[in-house]
Write a protein that holds these residues in place. Structure first.
Motif, PDB file in Angstrom:
ATOM      1  N   PHE A  98       0.837  -1.190   0.000  1.00 33.09           N
ATOM      2  CA  PHE A  98       0.000   0.000   0.000  1.00 33.09           C
ATOM      3  C   PHE A  98       0.876   1.246   0.000  1.00 33.09           C
ATOM      4  CE2 PHE A  98      -2.663  -3.240   1.844  1.00 33.09           C
ATOM      5  CZ  PHE A  98      -3.953  -2.926   1.465  1.00 33.09           C
ATOM      6  N   SER A  99       0.366   2.295  -0.612  1.00 29.96           N
ATOM      7  CA  SER A  99       1.023   3.590  -0.450  1.00 29.96           C
ATOM      8  C   SER A  99       0.754   4.084   0.968  1.00 29.96           C
ATOM      9  CB  SER A  99       0.469   4.600  -1.461  1.00 29.96           C
ATOM     10  OG  SER A  99      -0.890   4.903  -1.164  1.00 29.96           O
ATOM     11  N   ASN A 100       1.528   5.057   1.424  1.00 34.60           N
ATOM     12  CA  ASN A 100       1.316   5.568   2.773  1.00 34.60           C
ATOM     13  C   ASN A 100      -0.031   6.252   2.929  1.00 34.60           C
ATOM     14  OD1 ASN A 100       3.679   4.625   3.866  1.00 34.60           O
ATOM     15  ND2 ASN A 100       4.848   6.491   3.474  1.00 34.60           N
ATOM     16  N   SER A 101      -0.668   6.607   1.799  1.00 30.21           N
ATOM     17  CA  SER A 101      -1.996   7.202   1.862  1.00 30.21           C
ATOM     18  C   SER A 101      -3.093   6.133   1.941  1.00 30.21           C
ATOM     19  CB  SER A 101      -2.232   8.091   0.636  1.00 30.21           C
ATOM     20  OG  SER A 101      -2.170   7.320  -0.559  1.00 30.21           O
ATOM     21  N   GLY A 102      -2.709   4.849   1.835  1.00 29.93           N
ATOM     22  CA  GLY A 102      -3.669   3.769   1.993  1.00 29.93           C
ATOM     23  C   GLY A 102      -4.165   3.153   0.713  1.00 29.93           C
ATOM     24  N   THR A 103      -3.556   3.511  -0.429  1.00 23.21           N
ATOM     25  CA  THR A 103      -3.976   2.948  -1.712  1.00 23.21           C
ATOM     26  C   THR A 103      -3.250   1.631  -1.984  1.00 23.21           C
ATOM     27  OG1 THR A 103      -4.360   5.160  -2.619  1.00 23.21           O
ATOM     28  CG2 THR A 103      -4.137   3.357  -4.205  1.00 23.21           C
TER      29      THR A 103
END
Length: 215
Positions: A98-103
């Motif tokens: 996941f990206s740190n933004s949650g994607t």
């Protein structure tokens, strides 16, 4: 009947009544003692199982550290190219990035029991992707728990990878083989089953609250 005989009869009757009262009281005391002992033994057995499951989470967190170097090497959006050997070594079923933004960026699945790749359905991927946004609400972005994927409980951890801009989700199904493993380690019979629909939500919530109060 003389007074002495009446006195003796009253005394004997009173003594017999006291014996009955004592027997009944002893039965109640013994029943309460056995009930308390049974609860103590049951609580100890449940704690053994919980401890073993908690140790599994520690193993999964350790796997994050080991696998993160491979992910950095191949790229966080190319988990499909991740070698399966780490899955077999760490007894893993799912790795997701996941990206740190949650994607959700990419994911990879395997059946470590049979040492072969596995395929995640669109619904499975959708369920896993929902973990990303939850990390923003967790302390330090770290999650651990269970998620029902493909109608199977998945033990998972989600943790940021230090020095990068992504997070790794590592999961292991609590399937029949894992249940047998826990059973053999704890010497306790363990079975998983779905709760019947007629069980009221309030009862489940109350049971969970009671369990937390004893931690």
């Amino acid at each position: 009947m003389t007074l002495s005989k009446r006195t003796i009869l009253v005394i004997v009757s009173t003594f017999i009544a006291l014996l009955f009262i004592l027997a009944a009281t002893s039965d109640v005391i013994l029943l309460k003692s056995f009930t308390a002992l049974e609860r103590t033994v049951l609580a100890g057995n449940v704690q053994k199982i919980r401890s073993e499951i908690d140790e599994t989470y520690e193993e999964l967190f350790a796997s994050v550290k080991d696998i993160s170097s491979d992910v950095i090497r191949i790229g966080n959006s190319r988990l499909s190219e991740l070698d399966l050997q780490p899955f077999f070594n760490h007894r893993l079923d799912i790795v997701a990035c996941f990206s740190n933004s949650g994607t959700l960026l990419s994911s990879r699945s395997a059946d470590f029991h049979k040492r072969r790749p596995a395929i995640l359905s669109r619904n499975d991927i959708k369920q896993i992707s929902e973990m990303g946004p939850l990390s923003a609400k967790a302390p330090n972005g770290i999650l651990k728990g269970m998620l029902l994927v493909d109608n199977r409980p998945l033990q998972l951890v989600l943790s940021p990878v230090e020095g990068t801009d992504f997070m790794l989700l590592i999961g292991r199904y609590l399937d029949a083989e894992e249940v047998r493993r826990v059973t053999s380690l704890t010497l306790m019979d363990l079975d998983l089953f779905a709760l019947a629909q007629e069980i009221e939500e309030a009862i489940i919530i109350a049971s969970l609250a009671e369990g937390k109060g004893k931690d």
